[in-house]
Design a protein around this motif. Structure first.
Motif, PDB file in Angstrom:
ATOM      1  N   THR A 153       0.819  -1.215   0.000  1.00 25.25           N
ATOM      2  CA  THR A 153       0.000   0.000   0.000  1.00 25.25           C
ATOM      3  C   THR A 153       0.853   1.266   0.000  1.00 25.25           C
ATOM      4  N   ASP A 154       1.952   1.262   0.754  1.00 22.07           N
ATOM      5  CA  ASP A 154       2.829   2.439   0.922  1.00 22.07           C
ATOM      6  C   ASP A 154       2.063   3.641   1.459  1.00 22.07           C
ATOM      7  N   LEU A 155       1.073   3.384   2.312  1.00 24.81           N
ATOM      8  CA  LEU A 155       0.211   4.434   2.848  1.00 24.81           C
ATOM      9  C   LEU A 155       0.410   4.695   4.339  1.00 24.81           C
ATOM     10  N   ARG A 156       1.519   4.236   4.887  1.00 23.76           N
ATOM     11  CA  ARG A 156       1.741   4.466   6.316  1.00 23.76           C
ATOM     12  C   ARG A 156       2.001   5.949   6.578  1.00 23.76           C
ATOM     13  N   GLU A 157       1.555   6.400   7.717  1.00 23.32           N
ATOM     14  CA  GLU A 157       1.855   7.778   8.116  1.00 23.32           C
ATOM     15  C   GLU A 157       3.357   7.918   8.355  1.00 23.32           C
ATOM     16  N   ASP A 158       3.947   6.865   8.920  1.00 25.73           N
ATOM     17  CA  ASP A 158       5.396   6.815   9.076  1.00 25.73           C
ATOM     18  C   ASP A 158       5.806   5.353   9.163  1.00 25.73           C
ATOM     19  N   TYR A 159       7.098   5.103   9.021  1.00 27.75           N
ATOM     20  CA  TYR A 159       7.634   3.751   9.143  1.00 27.75           C
ATOM     21  C   TYR A 159       8.815   3.816  10.095  1.00 27.75           C
TER      22      TYR A 159
ATOM     23  N   GLY B  10      -4.307  14.979  -2.604  1.00 33.69           N
ATOM     24  CA  GLY B  10      -5.603  14.902  -1.941  1.00 33.69           C
ATOM     25  C   GLY B  10      -6.397  13.673  -2.354  1.00 33.69           C
ATOM     26  N   ASP B  11      -7.627  13.622  -1.888  1.00 38.00           N
ATOM     27  CA  ASP B  11      -8.489  12.456  -2.067  1.00 38.00           C
ATOM     28  C   ASP B  11      -8.874  12.205  -3.521  1.00 38.00           C
ATOM     29  N   GLY B  12      -8.999  10.913  -3.853  1.00 39.19           N
ATOM     30  CA  GLY B  12      -9.534  10.492  -5.132  1.00 39.19           C
ATOM     31  C   GLY B  12      -8.608  10.637  -6.319  1.00 39.19           C
ATOM     32  N   LYS B  13      -7.347  10.967  -6.092  1.00 38.00           N
ATOM     33  CA  LYS B  13      -6.410  11.204  -7.194  1.00 38.00           C
ATOM     34  C   LYS B  13      -5.415  10.064  -7.393  1.00 38.00           C
ATOM     35  N   ILE B  14      -5.445   9.072  -6.495  1.00 33.80           N
ATOM     36  CA  ILE B  14      -4.479   7.978  -6.545  1.00 33.80           C
ATOM     37  C   ILE B  14      -5.218   6.666  -6.800  1.00 33.80           C
ATOM     38  N   PHE B  15      -4.800   5.960  -7.853  1.00 30.88           N
ATOM     39  CA  PHE B  15      -5.378   4.679  -8.234  1.00 30.88           C
ATOM     40  C   PHE B  15      -4.303   3.609  -8.053  1.00 30.88           C
ATOM     41  N   GLN B  16      -4.542   2.659  -7.152  1.00 30.15           N
ATOM     42  CA  GLN B  16      -3.551   1.655  -6.794  1.00 30.15           C
ATOM     43  C   GLN B  16      -3.981   0.276  -7.303  1.00 30.15           C
TER      44      GLN B  16
ATOM     45  N   GLY C 240       8.952   5.416  12.768  1.00 34.40           N
ATOM     46  CA  GLY C 240       9.090   6.795  13.214  1.00 34.40           C
ATOM     47  C   GLY C 240       9.566   7.771  12.153  1.00 34.40           C
ATOM     48  N   VAL C 241       9.766   7.307  10.937  1.00 36.51           N
ATOM     49  CA  VAL C 241      10.265   8.154   9.848  1.00 36.51           C
ATOM     50  C   VAL C 241       9.137   8.400   8.852  1.00 36.51           C
ATOM     51  N   LYS C 242       8.812   9.661   8.585  1.00 38.06           N
ATOM     52  CA  LYS C 242       7.717   9.996   7.672  1.00 38.06           C
ATOM     53  C   LYS C 242       8.097   9.820   6.199  1.00 38.06           C
ATOM     54  N   LEU C 243       9.389   9.934   5.888  1.00 40.39           N
ATOM     55  CA  LEU C 243       9.845   9.789   4.506  1.00 40.39           C
ATOM     56  C   LEU C 243      10.475   8.413   4.335  1.00 40.39           C
ATOM     57  N   SER C 244       9.696   7.497   3.781  1.00 41.39           N
ATOM     58  CA  SER C 244      10.110   6.101   3.697  1.00 41.39           C
ATOM     59  C   SER C 244       9.431   5.443   2.501  1.00 41.39           C
ATOM     60  N   HIS C 245       9.993   4.335   2.047  1.00 42.02           N
ATOM     61  CA  HIS C 245       9.355   3.559   0.981  1.00 42.02           C
ATOM     62  C   HIS C 245       7.977   3.075   1.412  1.00 42.02           C
ATOM     63  N   ALA C 246       7.748   2.919   2.704  1.00 45.40           N
ATOM     64  CA  ALA C 246       6.468   2.437   3.215  1.00 45.40           C
ATOM     65  C   ALA C 246       5.430   3.545   3.372  1.00 45.40           C
ATOM     66  N   SER C 247       5.844   4.791   3.174  1.00 47.82           N
ATOM     67  CA  SER C 247       4.919   5.918   3.327  1.00 47.82           C
ATOM     68  C   SER C 247       4.893   6.834   2.098  1.00 47.82           C
ATOM     69  N   VAL C 248       5.552   6.450   1.038  1.00 49.86           N
ATOM     70  CA  VAL C 248       5.711   7.345  -0.107  1.00 49.86           C
ATOM     71  C   VAL C 248       4.381   7.723  -0.758  1.00 49.86           C
ATOM     72  N   ILE C 249       3.461   6.802  -0.896  1.00 57.32           N
ATOM     73  CA  ILE C 249       2.190   7.136  -1.537  1.00 57.32           C
ATOM     74  C   ILE C 249       1.347   8.002  -0.598  1.00 57.32           C
ATOM     75  N   ARG C 250       1.484   7.799   0.690  1.00 58.79           N
ATOM     76  CA  ARG C 250       0.810   8.695   1.651  1.00 58.79           C
ATOM     77  C   ARG C 250       1.352  10.115   1.512  1.00 58.79           C
ATOM     78  N   ARG C 251       2.665  10.248   1.330  1.00 58.46           N
ATOM     79  CA  ARG C 251       3.243  11.584   1.132  1.00 58.46           C
ATOM     80  C   ARG C 251       2.794  12.183  -0.208  1.00 58.46           C
TER      81      ARG C 251
END
Length: 177
Positions: free
Chosen positions: A28-34, A53-59, A36-47
């Protein structure tokens, strides 16, 4: 390292404020952080969502993530399609004429096809399925930018993963209008 997408997205959104994202990945890569780090491969799509904003990302191809990531996506933040490319044709119709950034994490492939990644996730798509999906996206949408991530050749000494990655990139580039 999928975090490279964020820098490209920051620049792309400046030029194309109504930018959409098509994202192929096992995670998913939608974590707020990984860790404790906000900039991560696990949070990139969340960033990236922070930018669009909403409705602009199709996974597509997603088969791994924390429960709260799936719940967050399903609350209308992203349009998440599990396991495969079902719904891709409908997405292409919706995004026709829009500016699209395409990000491809090669671990969307099954590890039996693509072992050369740091985060293999069983149950992925086949090479042919990915090639067909990439070709559709790149030939039918207005791709203003793209990336291909997560090839780690040292995890696959046979070289097969590198060959797969190169072939997908070649087909992707040939298909872009």
């Amino acid at each position: 390292e999928h975090l490279v997408t964020l820098g490209a997205m920051r620049s792309a959104v400046k030029k194309y404020p109504d930018l959409y994202i098509v994202h192929f990945d096992a995670h998913t890569d939608l974590r707020e952080d990984y860790l404790g780090v906000k900039l991560s491969h696990a949070s990139v799509i969340r960033r990236c969502w922070d930018l669009t904003g909403d409705g602009k990302i199709f996974q597509f191809g997603i088969r791994s993530g924390e429960r709260y990531e799936f719940e967050w996506a399903n609350a209308g933040h992203t349009r998440l399609n599990k396991f495969d490319f079902k719904g891709l044709d409908e997405t292409i119709k919706v995004l026709k004429g829009e500016n699209v950034y395409f990000t491809l994490d090669l671990d969307v492939l099954d590890p039996s096809v693509f072992a050369g990644t740091g985060t293999p996730e069983p149950g992925g798509v086949s090479f042919i399925e990915l090639m067909e999906a990439v070709t559709k996206v790149c030939s039918k949408l207005n791709i203003i930018g793209c990336d291909v991530t997560e090839l780690s050749p040292h995890y696959d000494m046979s070289g097969a993963s590198t060959a797969v990655g190169c072939k997908i990139i070649r087909e992707m580039l040939l298909a872009i209008n």
